[in-house]
Design an enzyme around this catalytic site. Sequence first.
Site, PDB file in Angstrom:
ATOM      1  N   GLU A   1       0.816  -1.206   0.000  1.00 10.60           N
ATOM      2  CA  GLU A   1       0.000   0.000   0.000  1.00 10.60           C
ATOM      3  C   GLU A   1       0.855   1.264   0.000  1.00 10.60           C
ATOM      4  O   GLU A   1       0.420   2.315  -0.474  1.00 10.60           O
ATOM      5  CB  GLU A   1      -0.930  -0.001   1.225  1.00 10.60           C
ATOM      6  CG  GLU A   1      -2.094   0.951   1.112  1.00 10.60           C
ATOM      7  CD  GLU A   1      -3.158   0.697   2.157  1.00 10.60           C
ATOM      8  OE1 GLU A   1      -4.224   0.162   1.802  1.00 10.60           O
ATOM      9  OE2 GLU A   1      -2.908   1.014   3.338  1.00 10.60           O
TER      10      GLU A   1
ATOM     11  N   HIS B   1       8.447 -26.348   0.593  1.00 11.34           N
ATOM     12  CA  HIS B   1       7.775 -27.425  -0.134  1.00 11.34           C
ATOM     13  C   HIS B   1       6.686 -26.883  -1.062  1.00 11.34           C
ATOM     14  O   HIS B   1       5.840 -27.647  -1.529  1.00 11.34           O
ATOM     15  CB  HIS B   1       7.186 -28.426   0.861  1.00 11.34           C
ATOM     16  CG  HIS B   1       8.200 -29.047   1.753  1.00 11.34           C
ATOM     17  ND1 HIS B   1       8.868 -30.203   1.437  1.00 11.34           N
ATOM     18  CD2 HIS B   1       8.702 -28.644   2.947  1.00 11.34           C
ATOM     19  CE1 HIS B   1       9.718 -30.502   2.409  1.00 11.34           C
ATOM     20  NE2 HIS B   1       9.645 -29.571   3.321  1.00 11.34           N
TER      21      HIS B   1
ATOM     22  N   LYS C   1     -13.092   2.882  -2.207  1.00  6.78           N
ATOM     23  CA  LYS C   1     -14.082   3.256  -1.192  1.00  6.78           C
ATOM     24  C   LYS C   1     -15.205   4.082  -1.816  1.00  6.78           C
ATOM     25  O   LYS C   1     -16.390   3.868  -1.518  1.00  6.78           O
ATOM     26  CB  LYS C   1     -13.408   4.055  -0.075  1.00  6.78           C
ATOM     27  CG  LYS C   1     -12.512   3.242   0.830  1.00  6.78           C
ATOM     28  CD  LYS C   1     -11.917   4.128   1.920  1.00  6.78           C
ATOM     29  CE  LYS C   1     -11.024   3.327   2.855  1.00  6.78           C
ATOM     30  NZ  LYS C   1     -10.428   4.170   3.920  1.00  6.78           N
TER      31      LYS C   1
END
Length: 422
Positions: free
Chosen positions: A273, A299, A414
Site C-alpha cells: 500500500e 515445499h 471506497k
Amino acid sequence: MVQKTIFFEQNFDNEALLKIEEAYDRMLTEMNTSLSGYYDLPVNQDDVIANIYRFIAENELLSGHLIKDLVIVGIGGSSLGTRAIDTLLQFSRHRNIINIHFLENLDPLYLVNSVKRIDLSRAFVIIVSKSGTTIETISIAKYMLSLMQENEEVVDINRRIAVITEIESPLDKLAGERGWERFYIPKNVGGRFSVLSPVGLLPLAMLGYDIEALLDGAAKMRDEFLKTGIELLLFKKAYFYYKNRLSHNINILFSYSSLFEAFNKWYVQLWGESLGKKDSDGNRVGLTPIGLIGSVDQHSFLQLILEGPKDKTVTFLKLKNFELPVTIPQMTLPHLEATDFVNGRRFQTIINTQCDATIESVIESDVPVDLLEINELSEQSIGYLIYYFELLTSAVGALLDIDTYNQPGVEIGKRKLYEKLK
C-alpha cells in the site's frame, strides 16, 4: 538485537551516494516537519502510555480481571499490527489469559462463527477506525452493539467499549455522546504505520505486554537511523530495490517460524500500500510483496524462486533462540532408518539449519538475498523489527519519488463502494 546481513553485491558510485543522501534528507524532513508522525511514536508518547495504564487501572472490568474476550473491530492497519505482535509474543510470560478476536471481514459466515466464540457477558470491544467511517468497521461495530444490547447478561455496556480514532471524527463524536473511552491516532500517522500508536498499544497493554519495552525497541532502531545516517545497511538494501525495481520487482519475506505468519501479512500491507503508486512524473511504480513461512514453503514456493524467473529478491527472517529445547526422540522406526541422523537434535537446530541451507540454495541460484536475525522474541526485539520495516519502506518510497503515506487507489475503491451501496 537484530543482525542484518546482505549477501548480494551493490556498488555505490557517486550517483548512488547522492541518491541515498537525497532519500535520507527527505526522510529527515518528513520527521522534522511532522509530515509523517510515525517517526516519533517511539519517543513522544509518555502521556499516551500513562493514559492507557490509567484507563486499565480505573476500569473495574479490566483491573478486576473480569474480561475474558477482547474484541478488535477494525481492518487493515487497524488490526494487522496488533495481530502480528500478539501472535509473535503469545507465549511470552507477560501474556495474560484474555482471548483476543479480530473482526475484520464482512463475510457473514466468518463473522457469525467468530462471534460464537466470544462470551459477550465478559467481552470488551475496541472499535478502531482512523476516519471513523470505515464501512467494514462501522458495520461490524453495529452488529456487535446489537448483540450486546440484546444479551441480558451484558451489563455496563458503555464500560465495555473503547474507540481508537482521529480526534473530531464521527466515531469520536459518537463515543463522546455514549461515554465510551477514547484514544486518538495522530492526524499525521497513517493506518499501516499506526501499530506503535494507541492502535496497537492499548490492546497489547490489555493483554499484559510491556508496551514501554516495545517502544524502547523501536527507539533503538530510530537512534541507529539518526546516528548512522546513510551508512546504515538499510539504505544499501533500499537502493538495491530502487536500482533494480524493473528487473526485481517482487520482494519476498521468508520467515522461519509459524509465529511470523501474521507479521508477514502486516509487512505485505505496509509494503504494497505504501509503494504501489504513481511517481512525480505520473509513472506507475511499485514493488510486489510476498510473505512465506519456513520451512513449510520450502515445499511449495521455493521451487519458483530457484528455477523460475529471476524477478525476485528474498529477505530471510530467522529466529536464533526459540527458548524451547525440544529434541527429536532417539527412536528408530522400521523402514525409516535413513532418517535417524536427526535423532537427538533440537527442532530449533533443524529449522535454523533449513533456513541456512535454503539461503545457500537461493544464493547459488543468483537470486539477491539478505538475512535478518532476531536473537529472541521479546517486546524490544519486535519493536525494533517493526520500526526497521517502517524505515525501509520510507527509504524505498523516497528513492522512488512517491508519496509513501497516501493511498489514492484505496480511496477510489471506497468511493465506488459508497456509490454502489447508495
